[in-house]
Motif scaffolding. Structure first.
Motif, mmCIF file in Angstrom:
data_model
loop_
_atom_site.group_PDB
_atom_site.id
_atom_site.type_symbol
_atom_site.label_atom_id
_atom_site.label_comp_id
_atom_site.label_asym_id
_atom_site.label_seq_id
_atom_site.Cartn_x
_atom_site.Cartn_y
_atom_site.Cartn_z
ATOM 1 N N ALA A 75 22.716 43.723 34.872
ATOM 2 C CA ALA A 75 23.868 42.900 35.281
ATOM 3 C C ALA A 75 24.643 43.586 36.400
ATOM 4 O O ALA A 75 25.126 42.940 37.333
ATOM 5 C CB ALA A 75 24.773 42.628 34.079
ATOM 6 N N VAL A 76 24.761 44.896 36.314
ATOM 7 C CA VAL A 76 25.474 45.652 37.347
ATOM 8 C C VAL A 76 24.716 45.598 38.672
ATOM 9 O O VAL A 76 25.306 45.431 39.741
ATOM 10 C CB VAL A 76 25.713 47.118 36.891
ATOM 11 N N GLU A 77 23.386 45.704 38.595
ATOM 12 C CA GLU A 77 22.565 45.651 39.805
ATOM 13 C C GLU A 77 22.766 44.346 40.581
ATOM 14 O O GLU A 77 22.663 44.312 41.797
ATOM 15 C CB GLU A 77 21.078 45.752 39.443
ATOM 16 N N GLU A 78 23.012 43.294 39.826
ATOM 17 C CA GLU A 78 23.155 41.977 40.458
ATOM 18 C C GLU A 78 24.523 41.755 41.108
ATOM 19 O O GLU A 78 24.739 40.754 41.784
ATOM 20 C CB GLU A 78 22.880 40.873 39.424
ATOM 21 N N LEU A 79 25.456 42.674 40.881
ATOM 22 C CA LEU A 79 26.807 42.487 41.433
ATOM 23 C C LEU A 79 26.813 42.626 42.948
ATOM 24 O O LEU A 79 26.116 43.468 43.513
ATOM 25 C CB LEU A 79 27.770 43.532 40.853
#
Ligand code: 3PG
Ligand code: MG
Length: 397
Positions: free
Chosen positions: A104-108
């Motif tokens: 989820a963080v990577e997609e930010l």
């Protein structure tokens, strides 16, 4: 403040792990947020990070789940409220560490905001566990502490995390420290502290530490009973901290030595029980019946306290004047709130139940400052170093 803040470092494009205190009160039945002050208070930091193009990863505890997943204490309602306030979607993860969260963080993208699941679902959070802090740190490039209300706790997301990421203060923490620090360092006089709440023991360090700074101390609430007992009054069935009677005597003597006016109640409301159905009456402190207990300050005391406070340029208030949850015992507390709201002085409200009263009465914006920290503000004003602040990077001179 001698700590670096989020303004002192480059945040653009960076992943910022922001510890916030979103420990908001929830309605028991519906689970909706009944007071979002603590969310509102972090907006300056969150908006700053959004504007600067950072990827904001918020983490908080909610309630005391004791290291287990408690469905009622998920962060979902907080994410929903924050999304509404910000006008942008705030995604909430199902956990606060692990591969799914990392994904989820990577997609930010820059300007996005993510909220991690309740950090206290992991027992290691409260143990200040290093591996847990390390797992959290993998999510981010920098760490921001904006959780003033939890900064008195040595928990992994407050203290240990600072060993693994460059750690700075958020704008709320900065404001809290500057405001509370300001009344210790350079208060406008006359300066009064209005103290209540259940226990003397919670307030001893604050009383000791502020005795040389205040001009006046007004003591109400449950703690007043111990002071009255120390002056040999009959206090009936009121809860007395027997082991603090000597401390109370010592504090009263110290007040005299320091030229501090110390006001105690001269009349009180007494009742047979603490309930809405209780039979209550007003008595002078010389006449407290042995079979009743003190539940509020009386009208003469309200008048005495009000007269004193009207003369002041700075007032700090922490702790209700009585059992204010019960309407017939709430007049003392409400009168003090209304009086402070009407003053043309610097009025600073300690967090916890005092902040809740003021917010509930819709008087918060009439005060100069309402702290978001209960124990944290008491600890700080009591001269205690807050571990969560201590651990942040020092500002280079
Ligand atoms: C508070 O509500 O006082 C803070 O969020 C800290 O919570 P805690 O007392 O459960 O640590
Ligand atoms: Mg607390």
């Amino acid at each position: 403040m001698d700590k670096m803040t989020v303004r002192d470092i480059e945040v653009n494009g960076k992943r910022a792990l922001v510890r916030v205190d979103f420990n908001v009160p929830l309605d028991e039945e519906t689970g909706t947020i009944t007071d979002d002050s603590r969310i509102q208070a972090t907006l300056p930091t969150i908006k700053y990070l959004i504007d600067q193009g950072a990827k904001t990863i918020l983490c908080s505890h909610l309630g005391r789940p004791k290291g287990k997943v408690v469905e009622k204490l998920r962060m979902t309602p907080v994410a929903r409220r924050l999304s509404q306030i910000l006008g942008q979607q705030v995604v909430v993860t199902r956990d606060c560490i692990g591969p799914d969260v990392e994904k989820a963080v990577e997609e930010l993208r820059g300007g996005d905001v993510l909220l991690l699941e309740n950090i206290r679902f992991h027992p290691v959070e409260e143990e200040n566990n290093a591996s847990f802090a390390q797992a959290l740190s993998r999510l981010a490039d920098i760490y921001v502490n904006d959780a003033f209300g939890v900064s008195h706790r040595s928990h992994a997301s407050i203290v240990s995390i600072t060993n693994y990421l460059p750690a700075v203060a958020g704008l709320l923490v900065e404001k809290e420290l500057n405001t509370l620090g300001g009344i210790l360092e350079n208060p406008a006089h006359p300066f009064a502290a209005l103290l209540g709440g259940a226990k003397v023991s919670d307030k001893i360090s604050l009383l000791e530490n502020t005795m040389s700074k205040v001009d006046c101390l007004l003591i109400g609430g449950g703690m007043a009973a111990t002071f009255l007992k120390a002056k040999s009054y009959e206090t009936g069935l009121s809860l007395i901290e027997v082991d603090k009677l000597d401390t109370a005597v010592g504090l009263m003597e110290k007040a005299i030595r320091n030229g501090v006016r110390l006001l105690l109640p001269v009349d009180v409301i007494v009742a047979d029980e603490i309930s809405a159905e209780a039979k209550a009456k007003t008595v002078f402190i010389e006449n407290i019946p042995p079979d009743l207990r003190i539940v509020d300050i009386g009208p003469q005391t309200i008048e005495n306290f009000s007269r004193e406070l009207r003369r002041c340029q700075t007032v700090f208030w922490n702790g209700p004047m009585g059992k204010h949850e019960i309407p017939q015992f709430s007049e003392g507390t409400k009168s003090m709130a209304r009086l402070l709201a009407s003053l043309d002085a610097t009025t600073i409200i300690g967090g916890g139940s005092t902040a809740e009263v003021v917010t509930e009465m819709k008087l918060a914006d009439k005060m100069s400052f309402v702290s978001t920290g209960g124990s944290a503000s008491l600890g700080f004003l009591g001269g205690r170093t807050l571990p969560g602040v201590e651990a942040l990077l020092d500002r280079k001179s």
